[in-house]
Motif scaffolding. Sequence first.
Motif, mmCIF file in Angstrom:
data_model
loop_
_atom_site.group_PDB
_atom_site.id
_atom_site.type_symbol
_atom_site.label_atom_id
_atom_site.label_comp_id
_atom_site.label_asym_id
_atom_site.label_seq_id
_atom_site.Cartn_x
_atom_site.Cartn_y
_atom_site.Cartn_z
ATOM 1 N N ARG A 51 2.135 1.945 -3.495
ATOM 2 C CA ARG A 51 1.085 2.535 -4.338
ATOM 3 C C ARG A 51 0.916 4.020 -4.035
ATOM 4 O O ARG A 51 0.746 4.846 -4.939
ATOM 5 N N GLN B 199 0.822 -1.207 0.000
ATOM 6 C CA GLN B 199 0.000 0.000 0.000
ATOM 7 C C GLN B 199 0.860 1.262 0.000
ATOM 8 O O GLN B 199 0.520 2.246 -0.659
ATOM 9 N N ARG C 44 1.848 7.229 -6.652
ATOM 10 C CA ARG C 44 0.909 8.274 -7.075
ATOM 11 C C ARG C 44 1.546 9.656 -6.940
ATOM 12 O O ARG C 44 1.363 10.522 -7.805
#
Length: 267
Positions: free
Chosen positions: A147, A144, A151
């Motif tokens: 990710r 997580q 971004r």
Amino acid sequence: MKPDNEKFARLGRPRHIWAVSAVHAEVDRLAALHDHIGPRFRPGDRLVYLGNMLGRNPQVMATVEELLGFRRALLAMPGMLVGDIVYLRGAQEEMWQKLLQLQFAPNPVEELRWMLTQGVSATLEGYGGNAQEGLAAARDGAVQLTRWTNRLRETMRAAPGHNNLFAALRRAAFTDDGGVLLVSAGIDGARPLGAQGDSFWWGTAGFTALSAPFEGFNRIVRGYDPALNGVAVDELKVTLDGGCGRGGKLVAACLDASGELLELLEA
């Protein structure tokens, strides 16, 4: 022998050096300072931003755009070279790069919390991030967190020129012939220039302790003082931190190649 690689900027023997202190995303002050410098800048001059261009204030994207726009304007002048404009890595830029790799940190939650207390939250928000989301991702594990940092990286890369500016950051800049050494915040007088590591942005006590020329440099200039003691000039050292981003002014200096301080400017 002075180091000569991608970590350092060699300035040669310039006509003038324009050194800009910590901006901390105060874009209006930066634009005003550019208005002072622009009409007086000539080929043969060098422009050095002393790190901490980001952080502490939310106008991060606009600040980078101002930096890039002024660079384009100067490079349009006949006789200007790409290497005449230098960006140093400060603590804020270092933290931002560490944040983008937070998934590799041994304790990402604690590291992110510490960086947030040091002003990186403004840069995070400027690139579309959120501190609470980051902390939650750090607690959820590496997948997580990766990710989340991806971004942020994608947002930065989508802004033209932003990623290139971060890739161009240097640890220090110096002139030839023992003139001027420019750093972000600090230096360790017990280590050679090529072995300073993160002393350039965290070694403020070492800078304060210097009492003799370091590796032959007659003048050592920094742009940020965490102790908030303001602008200070003596025969060896120059601190240009006027408190920009913390209620103070943005300061720049004009020096010659030997290190003589010709002028102080503020916005």
